[in-house]
Design a protein around this motif. Structure first.
Motif, mmCIF file in Angstrom:
data_model
loop_
_atom_site.group_PDB
_atom_site.id
_atom_site.type_symbol
_atom_site.label_atom_id
_atom_site.label_comp_id
_atom_site.label_asym_id
_atom_site.label_seq_id
_atom_site.Cartn_x
_atom_site.Cartn_y
_atom_site.Cartn_z
ATOM 1 N N GLU A 186 0.837 -1.206 0.000
ATOM 2 C CA GLU A 186 0.000 0.000 0.000
ATOM 3 C C GLU A 186 0.871 1.256 0.000
ATOM 4 O O GLU A 186 1.937 1.260 0.598
ATOM 5 N N VAL A 187 0.375 2.300 -0.656
ATOM 6 C CA VAL A 187 0.952 3.638 -0.528
ATOM 7 C C VAL A 187 -0.150 4.553 0.010
ATOM 8 O O VAL A 187 -1.327 4.199 -0.019
ATOM 9 N N ALA A 188 0.264 5.732 0.499
ATOM 10 C CA ALA A 188 -0.733 6.662 1.051
ATOM 11 C C ALA A 188 -0.657 8.026 0.361
ATOM 12 O O ALA A 188 -1.170 9.010 0.889
ATOM 13 N N ASP A 189 -0.020 8.064 -0.804
ATOM 14 C CA ASP A 189 0.067 9.285 -1.618
ATOM 15 C C ASP A 189 0.656 10.465 -0.847
ATOM 16 O O ASP A 189 0.322 11.627 -1.116
ATOM 17 N N ALA A 204 -4.148 5.506 3.883
ATOM 18 C CA ALA A 204 -3.383 4.368 4.400
ATOM 19 C C ALA A 204 -4.321 3.317 4.987
ATOM 20 O O ALA A 204 -4.239 2.127 4.635
ATOM 21 N N ILE A 205 -5.211 3.753 5.847
ATOM 22 C CA ILE A 205 -6.133 2.811 6.500
ATOM 23 C C ILE A 205 -7.039 2.130 5.464
ATOM 24 O O ILE A 205 -7.187 0.901 5.454
ATOM 25 N N ASN A 206 -7.625 2.935 4.580
ATOM 26 C CA ASN A 206 -8.541 2.358 3.582
ATOM 27 C C ASN A 206 -7.850 1.299 2.731
ATOM 28 O O ASN A 206 -8.413 0.236 2.443
ATOM 29 N N VAL A 216 2.557 -4.151 3.638
ATOM 30 C CA VAL A 216 3.757 -3.318 3.718
ATOM 31 C C VAL A 216 3.356 -1.931 3.216
ATOM 32 O O VAL A 216 3.015 -1.762 2.046
ATOM 33 N N LEU A 217 3.366 -0.960 4.126
ATOM 34 C CA LEU A 217 2.942 0.402 3.794
ATOM 35 C C LEU A 217 4.160 1.262 3.451
ATOM 36 O O LEU A 217 5.130 1.297 4.200
#
Ligand code: ZN
Length: 335
Positions: A186-189, A204-206, A216-217
């Motif tokens: 995942e990325v959170a932009d 991030a959560i979504n 892996v964030l």
């Protein structure tokens, strides 16, 4: 079938059960529940955004990773937040940034985080480079971070391609060098200019929830919004029953590396004199260029900012679209 046995075969749980360890003085901290040991020869590719394999995380387990640093004051603020929450993460440092701020590289390591690399100068054309270019960027980044750490055994054989612009040639080179190549789940932009800390937490959560409640964030420790988002992100993860896991390299690593003699305060540019003197003229110039480059990318100057208010102001002052780090990659635009 092969993949399943692979994944199970290579990992060892270095710490106990998935309950968070206590965090002295911070009873509400999420903590770090366990580590996963990664051997690149068994798990060479990590992250479902680009590969078929990722870390063997259980339900509600998250590994947090930070790219592009170190850069004060944001990296320092993030280290403070991680320490307050007893959270251990994985860093992917840019060689020229490490040259510019070696004291911060050592602080990262001595706080218990894992230090991998993210190329020498963060070029956004790995997928178009010839062999020698790839080699120069990968080896150069590793050499720079090793020098900054002051102990060649402290570095992890973990590499993330700038902009995630991998291709088969890049992956083969990294495998040949016995490096695990990290994408992400995942990325959170958080590299987008104008994105708010709240939006980062939400994204991030979504995305973690959408990918099987784990992953892996990928975050960036060079952005003020990320630094501001982190406390709420950790709180939200804990409230939703998540556990933080740290990926560590197989084999022995030193418990700590020597700290620089003269510690620099955040906001001061450059590195301690003892370090600077040891840098070649060429390296010093390169580090300066890297610093200027990243500062240009950030589109703001808050070099003296060391508190949340100043960082918040920096967030508010951002109006232009991202030109930073991984944002240059077209790859992201399809998301
Ligand atoms: Zn990057």
């Amino acid at each position: 079938m092969r993949r399943i046995s692979l994944v199970f075969g290579l990992m060892a749980l270095a710490m106990g059960p998935a309950a968070a360890q206590s965090c002295p003085g911070h009873p509400d901290a999420i903590g770090t529940s366990r580590t996963i040991t990664v051997d690149p020869s068994v798990l060479p590719q990590i992250g479902t955004m680009q590969y078929k394999t990722s870390l063997p995380l259980e339900d509600h387990e998250v590994v947090i990773t930070f790219d592009d640093g170190p850069l004060p004051p944001y990296t320092s603020r993030i280290l403070d937040v991680l320490a307050e929450n007893c959270v251990k993460v994985d860093y992917f440092l840019v060689g020229e940034m490490a040259h510019a701020y070696p004291w911060l590289v050592r602080r990262i390591y001595n706080a218990g985080h894992v230090v991998g690399t993210h190329s020498l100068s963060h070029p956004l054309n790995f997928n178009r480079m010839d062999d020698s270019g790839i080699e120069r960027q990968v080896d150069g980044g590793i050499a720079a971070v090793k020098t900054a750490l002051g102990d060649p055994h402290a570095i992890a054989p973990f590499f993330r391609v700038p902009g995630l612009l991998r291709n088969t040639k890049v992956d083969s080179f990294l495998a040949m060098k016995s490096l695990a190549v990290w994408s992400a789940d995942e990325v959170a932009d958080d590299w987008h200019h104008g994105i708010t800390p709240k939006q980062i937490v939400k994204l991030a959560i979504n995305r973690i929830e959408a990918k099987g409640h784990r992953g892996v964030l990928l975050l960036h420790d060079i952005h003020p919004a990320t630094a501001l988002a982190l406390p709420d992100l950790l709180k939200e993860l804990k409230a939703r029953g998540y556990h933080i896991v740290q990926a560590v390299p197989a084999g022995e690593r030193p418990a700590s590396v020597p700290e620089p003699i003269a510690k620099m305060r955040d906001g001061q540019s450059g590195s301690p004199h003892v370090m600077k003197a040891s840098m070649s003229v060429e390296h010093a110039a390169k580090a300066k260029r890297a610093h200027r480059h990243h500062r240009r990318q950030l589109k703001h100057v808050v070099a003296q900012a060391t508190d949340d208010d100043a960082i918040a102001k920096a967030v508010a002052s951002r109006t232009k679209k991202a030109q930073t780090a991984d944002s240059g990659a077209n790859w992201f635009t399809w998301r």
